[in-house]
Design a protein around this motif. Structure first.
Motif, PDB file in Angstrom:
ATOM      1  N   GLY A 255      -4.689  -8.218 -10.024  1.00 20.25           N
ATOM      2  CA  GLY A 255      -4.762  -8.638  -8.613  1.00 20.25           C
ATOM      3  C   GLY A 255      -4.409  -7.734  -7.703  1.00 20.25           C
ATOM      4  N   THR A 256      -4.694  -8.070  -6.279  1.00 18.94           N
ATOM      5  CA  THR A 256      -4.480  -7.336  -5.352  1.00 18.94           C
ATOM      6  C   THR A 256      -4.285  -8.125  -4.246  1.00 18.94           C
ATOM      7  N   ILE A 257      -3.416  -7.522  -3.180  1.00 23.96           N
ATOM      8  CA  ILE A 257      -3.185  -8.238  -1.924  1.00 23.96           C
ATOM      9  C   ILE A 257      -2.608  -7.465  -0.708  1.00 23.96           C
ATOM     10  N   CYS A 258      -3.279  -7.293   0.427  1.00 26.54           N
ATOM     11  CA  CYS A 258      -3.203  -6.488   1.633  1.00 26.54           C
ATOM     12  C   CYS A 258      -2.436  -7.414   2.821  1.00 26.54           C
ATOM     13  N   ALA A 259      -1.266  -6.792   3.360  1.00 29.65           N
ATOM     14  CA  ALA A 259      -0.407  -7.386   4.340  1.00 29.65           C
ATOM     15  C   ALA A 259       0.541  -6.491   4.753  1.00 29.65           C
ATOM     16  N   ASP A 260       1.227  -6.592   5.838  1.00 29.55           N
ATOM     17  CA  ASP A 260       2.291  -5.806   6.454  1.00 29.55           C
ATOM     18  C   ASP A 260       3.293  -6.352   6.023  1.00 29.55           C
ATOM     19  N   PHE A 261       3.795  -5.662   4.829  1.00 29.12           N
ATOM     20  CA  PHE A 261       4.802  -5.981   4.115  1.00 29.12           C
ATOM     21  C   PHE A 261       6.462  -5.247   4.583  1.00 29.12           C
ATOM     22  N   ASP A 262       6.209  -4.224   5.429  1.00 28.24           N
ATOM     23  CA  ASP A 262       7.302  -3.460   5.864  1.00 28.24           C
ATOM     24  C   ASP A 262       7.532  -3.808   7.460  1.00 28.24           C
ATOM     25  N   ASP A 263       6.579  -4.768   7.969  1.00 26.87           N
ATOM     26  CA  ASP A 263       6.614  -5.405   9.493  1.00 26.87           C
ATOM     27  C   ASP A 263       6.540  -3.950  10.411  1.00 26.87           C
ATOM     28  N   ASP A 264       5.547  -2.996  10.187  1.00 27.49           N
ATOM     29  CA  ASP A 264       5.496  -2.166  11.083  1.00 27.49           C
ATOM     30  C   ASP A 264       4.341  -1.793  11.914  1.00 27.49           C
ATOM     31  N   GLY A 265       3.427  -2.935  11.743  1.00 25.60           N
ATOM     32  CA  GLY A 265       2.484  -3.152  12.434  1.00 25.60           C
ATOM     33  C   GLY A 265       0.944  -2.839  11.970  1.00 25.60           C
ATOM     34  N   ASP A 266       1.037  -2.236  10.470  1.00 27.27           N
ATOM     35  CA  ASP A 266      -0.078  -1.865   9.857  1.00 27.27           C
ATOM     36  C   ASP A 266      -0.029  -2.611   8.567  1.00 27.27           C
ATOM     37  N   THR A 267      -1.271  -2.345   7.905  1.00 27.23           N
ATOM     38  CA  THR A 267      -1.645  -3.261   6.633  1.00 27.23           C
ATOM     39  C   THR A 267      -1.340  -2.339   5.443  1.00 27.23           C
ATOM     40  N   LEU A 534      -3.708  -7.091  14.888  1.00 30.79           N
ATOM     41  CA  LEU A 534      -3.612  -5.619  14.757  1.00 30.79           C
ATOM     42  C   LEU A 534      -3.815  -4.876  16.042  1.00 30.79           C
ATOM     43  N   GLY A 535      -3.099  -3.696  16.168  1.00 35.70           N
ATOM     44  CA  GLY A 535      -3.425  -3.119  17.406  1.00 35.70           C
ATOM     45  C   GLY A 535      -2.240  -3.493  18.547  1.00 35.70           C
ATOM     46  N   GLY A 536      -1.767  -4.514  18.342  1.00 31.88           N
ATOM     47  CA  GLY A 536      -0.659  -4.912  19.273  1.00 31.88           C
ATOM     48  C   GLY A 536      -0.736  -5.981  20.214  1.00 31.88           C
ATOM     49  N   ALA A 537      -1.920  -6.593  20.247  1.00 31.43           N
ATOM     50  CA  ALA A 537      -2.233  -7.798  21.280  1.00 31.43           C
ATOM     51  C   ALA A 537      -1.395  -9.061  20.692  1.00 31.43           C
TER      52      ALA A 537
END
Length: 558
Positions: A255-267, A534-537
């Motif tokens: 299984g896989t999943i993508c998210a911003d787990f470290d809260d730095d604005g990227d995936t 994503l990108g800050g908006a």
């Protein structure tokens, strides 16, 4: 085997043989089996050759997505196929994947042929995303053999564009897969986990010590690197596995999943590896990744053991604003809950939260967080079933077919197993694999779809009592990443703030959750909704009515 059984008992019950009894909570969730009434007649196969090829029991995932943009969730089932069989008898139709259109009222119609998505390869994983930014959802299928990318034509049909796009991924054993925007440029890139190196020449016959034939494990095969494709913006992709850092390690991806787990604005990307340490590919913001699972506390369980990890799902189960992770595993291993402590660091809280209850007896596969009773916290569903159909001949502590597990979130950071009280939908026994969660009938609560190995699927309608409120949010970004994959949504009612991200691909090689659903309890109005793109908006809405599907277009609040 006896030592393993005793270890499993000890990890659940502790040194004195007594699991701490949680406080009694009333069961507020009821799931009803409505499979026969849905019109779904799909039947899964894993090949069932009798040769016990290693990859037979690991098929397959299931996807929930709105392929025709009519506002309801359709179902795409993956299927296996006979392995290494040169031809089928002329009167046999090869098994294929199947797409069922949601006609409303929990009724579905098989539209596989007219849609053109009846792939007949050995299916494993699936993800959905609008990779060409034309406003409809495309479909990527991970197989043993070449993977397949179906472009949605916007008229109820799909076109196989795998060769043109360059995402066939060679002749590998596929696994979980995800669309994600690795560098914030508005194009959806593509991640494909890979399992093991496998072929007919590498097939191994294996016997349990009791003399019974059983499936071999991934430890008998060579692990392999995962694959990352960058979207070129013209309908094609480039394999950047090496330069991105993804190919620097080899694993046994499931299984896989993508998210911003470290809260730095990227995936970032998390991969559940079977009998190897899990991977945490940490994104530096430019699409370069470093595998950091050991430092993050995600590689192993609390005992420092590499588990036979299967499915992986994420949610903010304790409403602290950070995305936590749940990973399923093999018999005699606890399915694990990892709490996000911030800055990309996790803690195994399986035991102290009660999330491991009921997960040692059976192999656990598909998983997902969902607020089934709309009370403002996310519950946990776990699909179960063994790999060996003959397991009861040599092990009387488990079974090939088993009941699935439903754990209710008690709202104080703990879970309680309510499988016995949650309706007839939790009573059935199958050998389940992929599971997916969404509101199939549009009544404001989350239903369940389960793919069962060698059998028909299970469709569970949510009939939970009560009058709690809810909201479902569909994001629209007209400038590129049309469904806002990777965007973070925060919903505030009173002193409660809930957080979710838009995912493409999760659970056990499955796909669900592109339109985040929030239970609101008794709140009559939502005070504030924040969307962090994503990108800050950022978009902010205030004083939003409850009990609706809300479409938020990027920039609309400004």
């Amino acid at each position: 085997m006896l030592c393993g059984m005793l270890a499993g008992w000890a990890c659940l019950h502790g040194p004195f043989g007594a699991w701490a009894q949680p406080p009694i909570h009333p069961c507020t969730i009821q799931l009803t089996d409505v499979t026969r009434a849905t019109g779904i007649d799909f039947k899964h196969t894993d090949g069932s050759s009798g040769e016990r090829y290693m990859i037979e029991p690991i098929t397959a995932g299931v996807a929930l997505f709105d392929y025709d943009r009519d506002g309801d969730m359709d179902i795409y089932f993956l299927n296996g196929s006979p392995l290494f069989q040169k031809s089928l008898p002329s009167d046999k139709v090869p098994p294929s994947n199947a797409l069922y259109r949601n006609d409303g009222g929990m009724k579905f119609t098989d539209v596989t042929d007219q849609a053109g998505v009846g792939d007949t390869e050995f299916g494993l994983g699936v993800a959905v995303g609008d990779y060409d930014s034309d406003g409809d959802l495309d479909l990527y299928v991970a197989n043993y053999g070449p993977n397949v990318l179906y472009r949605n034509n916007g008229n109820g049909t799909f076109t196989d564009v795998t060769k043109t796009a360059g995402v066939g991924n060679g002749h590998r054993v596929g696994a979980g897969t995800n669309f994600l925007d690795i560098d914030g440029d508005g194009d959806l890139d593509l991640f494909a986990a890979n399992y093991i190196e496998f072929s007919l020449d590498l097939h191994r016959v294996y016997q349990h010590y009791t003399g019974h034939a059983v499936y071999p494990g991934p430890g008998d095969y060579t692990p392999t690197p995962d694959t990352l494709y960058r979207n070129n913006g013209d309908g094609t992709f480039t394999d950047i596995s090496v330069e991105s850092g993804i190919a620097a390690v080899s694993g046994t991806g499931m299984g896989t999943i993508c998210a911003d787990f470290d809260d730095d604005g990227d995936t970032d990307i998390v991969v559940a590896n079977d009998m190897k340490g899990n991977f945490f590919y940490q994104n530096d913001g430019t699409g370069k990744f470093e595998e950091a699972a050991l430092f993050a506390g995600l590689a192993y369980d609390i005992g420092g053991k590499a588990q036979a990890s299967m499915g992986v799902a994420c949610a903010d189960y304790d409403n602290d604003g950070r995305l936590d992770l749940h990973v399923t595993s093999y018999q005699l291993e606890l399915a694990s809950l990892f709490r996000n402590l911030g800055d990309g660091i996790f803690e195994d809280v399986t035991r102290i939260t009660g999330a491991g209850a009921g997960t040692v007896r059976d192999v656990t596969w598909g998983n997902g967080f969902a607020d089934f009773d709309n009370d403002g916290d996310r519950d946990l569903f776990i699909a179960t079933g063994h790999v060996d159909p003959n397991v009861e001949e040599f092990d009387d502590t488990t079974s090939y077919m088993a009941r699935n597990i439903l754990q209710m979130n008690t709202g104080d950071g703990k879970f309680v197993d309510i499988s016995d009280q949650a309706g007839d939908g939790m009573a059935a026994k199958y050998s389940s694999r992929g599971a997916a969660f969404d509101d199939l009938d549009g009544d404001g609560d989350i239903d369940v779809v389960i793919l069962n190995s060698r059998c028909q699927p299970t469709i569970l309608r949510n009939d939970s009592p009560g009058s709690n409120h809810w909201i479902r949010i569909r994001l629209v970004d007209p400038t590129g990443n049309r469904d806002g994959v990777g965007a973070r949504v925060k919903v505030t009612t009173g002193d409660l703030t809930q957080t979710e991200e838009v995912h493409s691909g999760q659970g056990y090689q499955s796909h669900f959750g592109m339109q985040p659903h929030f239970g609101l309890g008794k709140a009559q109005q939502i005070d504030r909704i924040e969307v962090h793109w994503l990108g800050g908006a950022v978009d902010v809405l205030s004083n939003v009515p409850v009990d609706q599907v809300l479409v938020i277009t990027k920039g609309s609040s400004r």
